[in-house]
Design a protein around this motif. Structure first.
Motif, PDB file in Angstrom:
ATOM      1  N   SER A  16       0.896  -1.162  -0.132  1.00  0.00           N
ATOM      2  CA  SER A  16       0.163   0.152  -0.046  1.00  0.00           C
ATOM      3  C   SER A  16       0.873   1.317   0.085  1.00  0.00           C
ATOM      4  O   SER A  16       0.534   2.234  -0.477  1.00  0.00           O
ATOM      5  N   GLY A  17       1.993   1.238   0.579  1.00  0.00           N
ATOM      6  CA  GLY A  17       3.029   2.187   0.362  1.00  0.00           C
ATOM      7  C   GLY A  17       2.454   3.439   1.542  1.00  0.00           C
ATOM      8  O   GLY A  17       3.014   4.425   1.290  1.00  0.00           O
ATOM      9  N   GLY A  31      -7.155  -0.412  -0.063  1.00  0.00           N
ATOM     10  CA  GLY A  31      -7.959  -1.447  -0.449  1.00  0.00           C
ATOM     11  C   GLY A  31      -7.520  -2.525  -1.428  1.00  0.00           C
ATOM     12  O   GLY A  31      -7.780  -3.757  -1.335  1.00  0.00           O
ATOM     13  N   PHE A  32      -6.846  -1.799  -2.433  1.00  0.00           N
ATOM     14  CA  PHE A  32      -6.359  -2.609  -3.541  1.00  0.00           C
ATOM     15  C   PHE A  32      -5.108  -3.621  -2.996  1.00  0.00           C
ATOM     16  O   PHE A  32      -5.085  -4.974  -3.024  1.00  0.00           O
ATOM     17  N   ALA A  33      -4.359  -3.064  -1.972  1.00  0.00           N
ATOM     18  CA  ALA A  33      -3.256  -4.022  -1.166  1.00  0.00           C
ATOM     19  C   ALA A  33      -3.973  -5.194  -0.472  1.00  0.00           C
ATOM     20  O   ALA A  33      -3.358  -6.513  -0.519  1.00  0.00           O
ATOM     21  N   VAL A  34      -5.064  -4.917   0.279  1.00  0.00           N
ATOM     22  CA  VAL A  34      -5.606  -6.026   0.811  1.00  0.00           C
ATOM     23  C   VAL A  34      -6.323  -7.135  -0.234  1.00  0.00           C
ATOM     24  O   VAL A  34      -6.059  -8.321  -0.175  1.00  0.00           O
ATOM     25  N   VAL A  74     -11.973  -0.838 -11.445  1.00  0.00           N
ATOM     26  CA  VAL A  74     -11.216  -0.176 -10.325  1.00  0.00           C
ATOM     27  C   VAL A  74      -9.621  -0.134 -10.618  1.00  0.00           C
ATOM     28  O   VAL A  74      -8.975   0.311  -9.815  1.00  0.00           O
ATOM     29  N   LEU A  75      -9.449  -0.643 -11.751  1.00  0.00           N
ATOM     30  CA  LEU A  75      -7.928  -0.543 -12.124  1.00  0.00           C
ATOM     31  C   LEU A  75      -7.431   1.021 -12.524  1.00  0.00           C
ATOM     32  O   LEU A  75      -6.359   1.236 -12.595  1.00  0.00           O
ATOM     33  N   ALA A  76      -8.611   1.769 -13.022  1.00  0.00           N
ATOM     34  CA  ALA A  76      -8.060   3.083 -13.153  1.00  0.00           C
ATOM     35  C   ALA A  76      -7.985   4.101 -11.831  1.00  0.00           C
ATOM     36  O   ALA A  76      -8.489   5.256 -11.999  1.00  0.00           O
TER      37      ALA A  76
END
Lengths: 389, 303
Positions: free
Chosen positions: A137-138, A159-162, A176-178
């Motif tokens: 997530s950084g 959210g993406f990291a999880v 959601v990739l954008a």
């Protein structure tokens, strides 16, 4: 290699939505008394059958309201089909909304546990992945801050990291990739590529033809709940563009009644082979119904997968466009086009000086370049190489 | 290397059976229970989320969950006990009221929270597949938490007032509480599902609880009811309320000075009534879950 097993299967699925505008007890009682049902229904999906093999990346495309998100939700088990059945196996992660279930009052770390549990990870597994998730997530320095203080970018990153650490066999992705800034988007794309190498299955809903073209092995085109095409990606994107044109034509006839100012009537594109390149000519026929003193026509040359090669405005290219009702023809001439052999697409738009777009036609015409080319890819450039001692 | 990983994965997938994506209407009655058991971590986390989020950022924190019933207790104690003189007829009135209030608050909190749980978690219901029962279950969990905090105060009060009940009466309290819990869960699950389709339910529930509060012997003792309408159908109707039975059980078990029938006016067949109520409560829970299961397929589009 043995044939890949089916990971998800959709059999004759139809989905009906019932729209009922009113929801209070009083209104329901009234409509009961009147014996009239105030609801209308429509079919979001009609008789869809789909077998998804493990390890493939499938793109679901179609314009807004074509039912692609509904289909994704049925595959994910979030919606139940009205008829037919949806089956799947293996672990599933659905990225329909990043950070679904984040509670603003809890810290990032607490939300990781919650979100991971929502996506199906046990506490022990989350412990194992925790560092990797935070790292990906950084946002280490904010991880013990309440999520309500996060920027939307940080929210999405977490959210993406999880979601990508849930170790899914089947990943459902909806638009959601954008998200996020460019480095983060690249990180997401790298992760998707890694998933593909790992043999995970991805079902993707996207409006970006470029993304679908570069990621997917297979494209399913939906139009108004009906499957229009299922197969190889490039052809699928072509079918998609055809559905866009059909739709544009539908809306054009609507718009005509309301009074359209300028519209693209007809476009022709021709490519001829020349000595060191191709010459491409594009003829655009424009109908002006309500002439404006300032107008411009822009022609874009695209690859079939939606990468824009060039955009040229008629004025910039030297044409004078007189105002006046009637039919105007504008000729575009591209010299020495260094394209490799293949079929290309022309998009046309008519713009007002304030940037408003009066009309736009995607895939208005296609042209085929057919000449001896030595290069791979899109461009045939004048290249030389020599061995240096 | 990479293809090896991929092949292993696809081989592993090939061994798994294909299952229904959502919850199929035809799957066995135990399937949801198994599914929920597998996701028990999630229920615990959602419960924690509800509790922590409620008092986050308040400096008193969990103390707030004590202050509300304490304020209620004081009001009832002075207004009803001292001003209206109920404490002359009900010994240890403060203790009596607190027992009833603890049971009632638990019931009201669970049912009201559970009723709203699906709608309030609409974001999740729409975006992720979960066994949807986790939301009303988390409401039960957070209700249990509040109950136990209050229960600790109750025990402290019992010790301070030296009104320790006899050990033989304790099963009454446990059975009474279990009855309240099972009815609360059943009602909560049922109303949570119905509320998705008919949003009026949550407001209706709120109003109904204001009225129902007076239909159970929380701030007056059952003896009054018995003296007024004893032996008539009204008393039977009054005792048909499972929450009344549950609260009677808790009072019988924990209110030491009212243990004798002359003071408490207990219905003679109270143990059997509680057991019967519990059995019916279990049946009701199964029915409520059946309805929930039927309705949950369309939650994502209705929320």
């Amino acid at each position: 290699m043995t044939t890949a097993p089916i990971i998800a299967s959709v059999r004759d699925v139809s989905k009906r939505f019932v729209l009922h505008p009113e929801k209070s007890l009083k209104e329901r009682a009234f409509s009961l008394v009147r014996g009239r049902r105030n609801s209308s229904e429509f079919w979001a999906l009609k008789d869809i059958s789909l077998e998804i093999e493990a390890g493939t990346t499938v793109g679901l495309v179609g314009h807004n309201g074509s039912g692609k998100s509904t289909l994704l939700k049925i595959v994910g088990g979030i919606l139940e089909p009205t008829s037919g059945e949806a089956l799947r196996r293996g672990r599933l992660a659905a990225l329909l909304e990043l950070g679904a279930g984040f509670h603003p009052d809890l810290t990032g770390r607490e939300n990781i546990y919650l979100n991971a549990a929502i996506l199906g990870l046990s506490r022990k597994e989350t412990d194992k992945y925790l560092d990797a998730i935070i790292d990906f997530s950084g946002i280490e320095q904010f991880i013990d801050t309440q999520v309500k203080f996060y920027s939307s970018g940080m929210h999405v990153r977490l959210g993406f990291a999880v979601a990508v650490h849930v170790d899914p066999d089947l990943l459902l992705v909806d638009e959601v990739l954008a998200v996020g800034d460019e480095p983060f988007q690249r990180k997401c794309m790298d992760k998707i590529a890694e998933f593909q190498r790992d043999g995970r299955t991805i079902v993707l809903v996207s409006h970006s033809a470029e993304q679908v073209g570069s990621l997917c092995d297979r494209v399913v085109v939906l139009k108004q709940g009906v499957m229009r095409y299922d197969g190889e990606a490039e052809k699928g994107l072509r079918v998609l563009r055809e559905t866009y044109i059909e739709r544009a034509q539908d809306t054009t006839s609507d718009a005509g009644a309301r009074g359209r100012i300028y519209s693209v009537n007809h476009v022709d594109a021709v490519a001829k082979a020349q000595g060191d390149g191709s010459r491409v000519t594009v003829d655009v026929v424009v109908d002006a119904h309500d002439p404006q003193p300032e107008w411009d026509v822009t022609v874009s040359l695209m690859t079939p997968s939606g990468v824009r090669l060039t955009s040229v405005g008629a004025k910039e290219a030297g044409a004078t466009l007189p105002p006046g009702a009637g039919t105007h023809t504008i000729e575009f001439d591209f010299h020495n086009v260094p394209l490799t052999s293949g079929t290309y697409v022309v998009n046309v738009s008519i713009d007002a000086p304030d940037g408003f777009m009066w009309d736009a036609v995607g895939s208005a015409a296609t042209f085929t370049v057919d000449r001896e080319t030595t290069a791979g890819g899109i461009l045939q450039l004048d290249a030389s190489a020599q061995y240096r001692v | 290397m990479a293809t090896n990983v991929a092949e292993q994965r696809s081989a592993a997938i090939a061994t798994l059976p294909l299952r229904h994506s959502g919850r199929a209407a035809g799957s066995g009655p135990l399937a949801p229970v198994k599914e929920l058991w597998a996701r028990r971590d999630l229920v615990v986390l959602l419960t924690k989320r509800e509790i922590r989020a409620r008092y986050k950022d308040s400096s008193l924190g969990i103390a707030w969950s004590l202050l509300r019933p304490l304020a209620q207790l004081l009001v009832y104690y002075f207004a009803l006990g001292e001003l209206l003189g109920l404490s002359r007829q009900i010994p240890d009135f403060a203790l009596f009221v607190f027992i009833g209030l603890t049971g009632w608050t638990f019931y009201a909190e669970v049912v009201q929270k559970a009723t709203q749980s699906i709608v309030h978690n609409g974001g999740l219901v729409k975006k992720v597949y979960l066994p949807r029962e986790v939301f009303p279950l988390a409401s039960l969990g957070s209700g249990l938490f509040t109950f136990f905090v209050q229960f600790i105060i109750l025990i402290a009060a019992i010790v301070v007032l030296k009104q320790v009940p006899s050990l033989s009466a304790l099963p009454y309290a446990i059975a009474g509480f279990a009855l309240i819990a099972i009815v609360a869960l059943g009602l909560g699950i049922l109303l949570a599902a119905v509320n998705v389709y008919l949003r009026d339910i949550e407001h209706l529930v709120e109003v109904a609880f204001v009225v129902l509060f007076w239909a159970s012997p929380v701030v007056y003792s059952f003896r009054f009811v018995n003296e007024k309408v004893g032996g008539t159908w009204l008393e039977t109707a009054y005792l048909c309320n499972p929450i009344t039975l549950g609260i009677l059980g808790m009072q019988r078990g924990l209110w030491a000075s009212g243990a004798s029938p002359e003071v408490g006016g207990w219905p003679p067949n109270l143990p059997w009534l509680i057991v019967l109520g519990f059995a019916i409560g279990c049946g009701f829970l199964v029915f409520a879950h059946w309805v929930f299961n039927r309705l949950q397929g369309n939650f994502a589009q209705e929320v």
